[in-house]
Motif scaffolding. Structure first.
Motif, PDB file in Angstrom:
ATOM      1  N   ASP A   1      -3.989  -5.120  57.483  1.00  0.00           N
ATOM      2  CA  ASP A   1      -3.080  -5.507  56.408  1.00  0.00           C
ATOM      3  C   ASP A   1      -3.462  -6.883  55.870  1.00  0.00           C
ATOM      4  OD1 ASP A   1      -1.480  -3.219  56.688  1.00  0.00           O
ATOM      5  OD2 ASP A   1      -0.253  -4.167  58.230  1.00  0.00           O
TER       6      ASP A   1
ATOM      7  N   ARG B   1       0.200  -9.377  53.422  1.00  0.00           N
ATOM      8  CA  ARG B   1       1.430  -9.202  54.180  1.00  0.00           C
ATOM      9  C   ARG B   1       2.541 -10.012  53.533  1.00  0.00           C
ATOM     10  NH1 ARG B   1       0.792 -11.558  59.364  1.00  0.00           N
ATOM     11  NH2 ARG B   1      -0.587 -12.996  58.306  1.00  0.00           N
TER      12      ARG B   1
ATOM     13  N   GLU C   1       4.190   1.314  53.804  1.00  0.00           N
ATOM     14  CA  GLU C   1       3.938  -0.128  53.665  1.00  0.00           C
ATOM     15  C   GLU C   1       4.909  -0.977  54.490  1.00  0.00           C
ATOM     16  OE1 GLU C   1       3.054   2.056  49.824  1.00  0.00           O
ATOM     17  OE2 GLU C   1       4.794   1.888  51.135  1.00  0.00           O
TER      18      GLU C   1
ATOM     19  N   ARG D   1       6.332  -2.295  57.686  1.00  0.00           N
ATOM     20  CA  ARG D   1       5.898  -2.445  59.079  1.00  0.00           C
ATOM     21  C   ARG D   1       7.074  -2.647  60.022  1.00  0.00           C
ATOM     22  NH1 ARG D   1       2.280  -0.245  57.137  1.00  0.00           N
ATOM     23  NH2 ARG D   1       0.308  -1.154  56.497  1.00  0.00           N
TER      24      ARG D   1
ATOM     25  N   GLU E   1       9.245  -6.428  56.879  1.00  0.00           N
ATOM     26  CA  GLU E   1       7.873  -6.897  57.017  1.00  0.00           C
ATOM     27  C   GLU E   1       6.994  -5.842  56.363  1.00  0.00           C
ATOM     28  OE1 GLU E   1       6.920  -8.130  61.060  1.00  0.00           O
ATOM     29  OE2 GLU E   1       9.074  -8.414  61.400  1.00  0.00           O
TER      30      GLU E   1
ATOM     31  N   GLY F   1       3.075  -4.624  54.763  1.00  0.00           N
ATOM     32  CA  GLY F   1       1.640  -4.801  54.873  1.00  0.00           C
ATOM     33  C   GLY F   1       0.906  -3.813  53.991  1.00  0.00           C
TER      34      GLY F   1
END
Length: 141
Positions: free
Chosen positions: A61, A64, A88, A90, A104, A106
């Protein structure tokens, strides 16, 4: 969980492959005590497992970000279920204060991140959001 358990977990986060002898020496405990504490923490569900973080996992990733999300009404559970389906995303963290969720994210490129942000903002019930790119990771546990 007491202070010694917290110190043990911190030591394992630093090096999950440390031997019982090394952990015992570091924490000024016996090997048996360290083993017993680890087994107890696992049995209680405090320690769920041990993992390896590889270089390519971090490089996977290159872009981020953290996205703070404000939700309208009581649709949080439905929105979380939808977010869990996005590749996408995380991690999904619930929080208090101004934001309801911190995601989160990535992706491979900025364009992919922009597309993910757009998808998330279009979810019914997502009222506001703020996103910050993560530039560098100085410490990861």
């Amino acid at each position: 969980m007491d202070k010694m358990d917290e110190k043990l977990i911190a030591a394992l986060r630093h090096d999950a492959r440390a031997s019982l002898s090394d952990l015992a020496l570091q924490l000024n405990l016996s090997r048996t005590t360290v083993r017993t504490r680890i087994e107890r923490l696992q049995a209680k569900g405090e320690i769920l497992g041990f993992t390896v973080v590889m270089k390519e996992d971090v490089l996977k990733d290159p872009v981020r970000g953290l996205m703070m999300v404000g939700i309208e009404g009581r649709g949080a559970n439905r929105i979380v279920r939808q977010l869990q389906g996005l590749s996408e995303v995380r991690a999904i963290n619930t929080t208090n204060g101004r934001w309801d969720l911190i995601l989160e994210l990535g992706t491979e490129t900025l364009e992919d991140l922009d597309a993910a942000l757009s998808k998330i903002r279009q979810i019914e019930g997502v009222m506001t959001s703020e996103t910050n790119l993560l530039l560098a990771t100085k410490k990861s546990v």
